[in-house]
Design an enzyme around this catalytic site. Structure first.
Site, PDB file in Angstrom:
ATOM      1  N   CYS A 157       0.923  -1.226   0.081  1.00 45.18           N
ATOM      2  CA  CYS A 157      -0.066  -0.125   0.049  1.00 45.18           C
ATOM      3  C   CYS A 157       0.855   1.280   0.095  1.00 45.18           C
ATOM      4  CB  CYS A 157      -1.050  -0.009   1.224  1.00 45.18           C
ATOM      5  SG  CYS A 157      -2.307  -1.326   1.129  1.00 45.18           S
ATOM      6  N   HIS A 158       1.856   1.423   0.766  1.00 41.51           N
ATOM      7  CA  HIS A 158       2.374   2.587   0.983  1.00 41.51           C
ATOM      8  C   HIS A 158       4.029   2.411   1.153  1.00 41.51           C
ATOM      9  CE1 HIS A 158      -1.800   3.309   2.284  1.00 41.51           C
ATOM     10  NE2 HIS A 158      -1.587   4.401   1.404  1.00 41.51           N
ATOM     11  N   GLY A 159       4.402   1.149   0.898  1.00 39.64           N
ATOM     12  CA  GLY A 159       5.860   0.793   0.843  1.00 39.64           C
ATOM     13  C   GLY A 159       6.547   0.618   2.183  1.00 39.64           C
TER      14      GLY A 159
ATOM     15  N   TYR B  78      -6.029  12.048  -1.061  1.00 43.21           N
ATOM     16  CA  TYR B  78      -5.362  10.768  -0.885  1.00 43.21           C
ATOM     17  C   TYR B  78      -3.628  11.226  -1.047  1.00 43.21           C
ATOM     18  CZ  TYR B  78      -4.372   5.680  -1.143  1.00 43.21           C
ATOM     19  OH  TYR B  78      -3.920   4.391  -0.896  1.00 43.21           O
TER      20      TYR B  78
END
Lengths: 202, 430
Positions: A166-168, B299
């Site tokens: 998702c965000h590494g 986002y």
């Protein structure tokens, strides 16, 4: 009825004194009582959202580890969460043990079986005598995604542990965060070994 | 704009109800004879379009609720049941899903209209704040509605967004986790969460309708702003709402509805993500979690900030900062038309929102992340620095003497002495 003047806000009879009266005392007391009652009535409306009895009762899961070879991992469900169990290789254990705790973004073990201030050494992330086994909640501590690294072909990140798509965020072979936005190491659930090949989670 | 009512009930029932619940009088005064600036352009038609969208979403939503089942086992299948078995179900669902996008499209245009023409400035601050509140309620409603499909994107969007609250663990240890478990009604996203999302998704549109009523009330106290941003100075500056703006709003609504229908019938999944046609799987996160297009700029802000707590603060702050715009903008001129310096910053802000939207759709790595940080910085600098500072240093262009003068030029405005509302009768004779 002799008086037929319609009642308007302008000619309504009102108490004409600024002095506190017995009526004022009753008004404040009744208002306070009603406010307290409303606050109490609100509590069940809010508390009903907490995990209910059926959710709390699903508290333990037993897992048979006999078939998990070194280098393999299994995922089981506990309280609706994925539990990662990895049978670590000697190289993976050595990599995790050699790292000084000071180098970690989160120095705490996050192990439910240990005190809250236990440090994130590899010993504190596992159970003494069973170092090959890592049992942890497989949820990224950033925003709750499931990191990659359980399946054989998965990318495991730079540290050979887990990689959150998702965000590494990247985790090492002890499930400790090494890189990325995750603030904490992945959590260790309460668990106990029932025998050499059986573990009870919860 | 407050103006005296000229309503005269003619029928017997009209007179009877006028002393009991004078709804016909209010409708006549506020929506027929209501004095409206004569120079409103098409950017002013989106208020009516938004009202239509709210009604359309409630109507299709109530129908969908008759067939939908809010349990993890049946939710996804019940959506497919609506698509395949329920008579007209496909139309209701596609209209509702595309309708969410169209609703946001109109809301964003409406918001940028207000920003450009200074519609948030005194005496319209409360009107603006209610509008931002509606936007917040819309965001919550759209998020909850999207989750009900219970596909992979639904499930992981719920997981990621509810986990935002766990960032409070950085403030008070344990508070965030406790709060998230309270929101979930369990230890992970599951049945209890789905059910409460459904309950609240049904409630929120009616809250929106309530705030919309207040929004219109707050609009009708000072009356409409207009493209010049100057106040109405007399009867010549206004026309009655009906027929001038009922026709104009109606025409714009038809054009808008054509775009809406084109998407529903020819590209119903164009704006959606194919992964949401995979049933929710709590053990597997999709490779890229991407929200619907209307959340992408926010986002991008969330992901641009490397700290979890501050990332969440940026996400919420990106919307909440709009509440303070009436006091951040120090210029005494409303319309950006007359603001030679500010207009460049304004259009740079519009471009920033589009770029953030694009960046939000890309993986958060490399150049995407660097640009995400640059544009996130400008997003906030626009409100916190540009708005106050440019308002102080800028010398605005000369404003027209009146709305009528802005329309006809100074001479014609002098010559036409007839008050504008009277033109209606004149045209009726012709």
């Amino acid at each position: 009825m002799a008086d037929t003047t319609p009642i308007t806000p302008a000619n309504m009879p009102l108490p004409d004194s600024d002095e506190p009266t017995r009526r004022d005392v009753i008004m404040v007391a009744a208002g306070g009582f009603a406010a307290a009652g409303a606050a109490l009535a609100l509590w069940p409306l809010l508390d009903q959202m907490n995990p209910d009895q059926s959710a709390l009762s699903l508290a333990t899961t037993e897992v048979d580890l006999a078939h998990v070879e070194p280098g393999q991992a299994v995922t089981v469900m506990w309280r609706g969460k994925p539990i990662f169990i990895r049978h670590r290789t000697d190289a993976e254990i050595a990599a995790a043990q050699d790292l000084p705790v000071d180098d970690l973004p989160d120095p705490l073990a996050r192990n439910a079986n240990l005190p809250d201030n236990a440090l994130a050494t590899d010993e504190n992330r596992t159970t003494k005598g069973r170092e090959p086994w890592l049992v942890m909640i497989g949820i990224c501590t950033h925003l709750g995604c499931i990191p990659k690294g359980q399946a054989v072909g998965d990318y495991k990140g730079e540290y050979g542990g887990w990689f959150c798509p998702c965000h590494g965020s990247q985790y090492d072979t002890a499930g400790r965060v090494r890189k990325g936005p995750a603030p904490q190491n992945m959590a260790i659930p309460p668990y106990a070994y029932l025998s050499d090949t059986k573990v009870k989670i919860g | 704009m407050e103006h005296s009512s000229t309503y005269q009930p003619t029928s017997g029932f009209g007179k009877w109800i006028d002393t009991r619940l004078p709804i016909p009088r209010v409708m006549y005064t506020q929506f027929i004879t209501f004095p409206t600036p004569r120079n409103l352009n098409y950017w002013w038609t989106f208020g009516g379009i938004l009202t239509f969208m709210l009604v359309a979403q409630i109507a299709t939503g109530v129908v969908l609720a008759m067939h939908y089942v809010a349990t993890p086992e049946l939710a996804f299948d019940s959506v497919e049941h609506i698509m395949r078995d329920v008579s007209w179900g496909w139309l209701m669902r596609y209209s509702h899903a595309v309708g969410g996008s169209m609703f946001f499209l109109a809301a964003y245009i409406h918001t940028f209209r207000g920003l450009y023409y200074g519609s948030y400035k005194a005496p319209r601050e409360v009107l603006w704040i209610l509008g931002v509140l509606i936007l917040l309620l819309m965001i919550a409603t759209a998020f909850m509605g999207y989750s009900l499909v219970w596909g992979q994107m639904s499930f992981w969007a719920v997981t990621v967004i509810t986990n935002l609250f766990s960032s409070l663990d950085a403030v008070v240890p344990g508070l965030g986790t406790r709060l998230v478990e309270w929101i979930w009604g369990g230890f992970a996203v599951g049945g209890p969460m789905l059910n409460r999302l459904y309950s609240l998704h049904y409630l929120f549109p009616f809250l929106i309708a309530g705030v919309v009523a207040l929004h219109i009330w707050a609009l009708h106290m000072p009356g409409n702003n207009n493209p010049t941003g100057i106040d109405v100075k007399g009867a010549r500056d206004v026309v009655p709402f009906h027929p001038y703006y009922t026709i104009k709003d109606g025409f714009a609504l038809v054009l808008f509805a054509i775009v809406f229908a084109a998407l529903v019938f020819y590209g119903p999944n164009t704006l959606g993500h194919p992964d949401n046609y995979i049933p929710a799987n709590p053990l597997q996160t999709p490779q890229h979690i991407v929200p619907e297009w209307y959340f992408l700029p926010f986002y991008a802000i969330l992901r641009a900030i490397p700290n979890k707590l501050f990332g969440v603060a940026g996400l919420i702050g990106g919307i909440a900062i709009l509440f303070f715009v009436p006091w951040l903008d120090t210029s005494r001129v409303r319309s950006t038309r007359y603001r030679p310096i500010y207009k460049w910053f304004f259009w740079a802000f519009v471009i920033t929102c589009f770029v953030l939207g694009y960046l939000g759709s890309q993986p958060p790595e490399g150049a995407y992340l660097i640009f995400g940080r640059i544009f996130t910085a400008y997003y906030f600098l626009f409100f916190l620095v540009v708005m106050p500072v440019v308002g102080w240093i800028e010398k605005p262009k000369a404003l027209p003497g009146s709305i009528t003068e802005a329309v006809f030029g100074p001479e014609e405005a002098q010559a036409s002495s007839e008050p504008a509302p009277r033109r209606r009768e004149a045209e009726a004779v012709l």
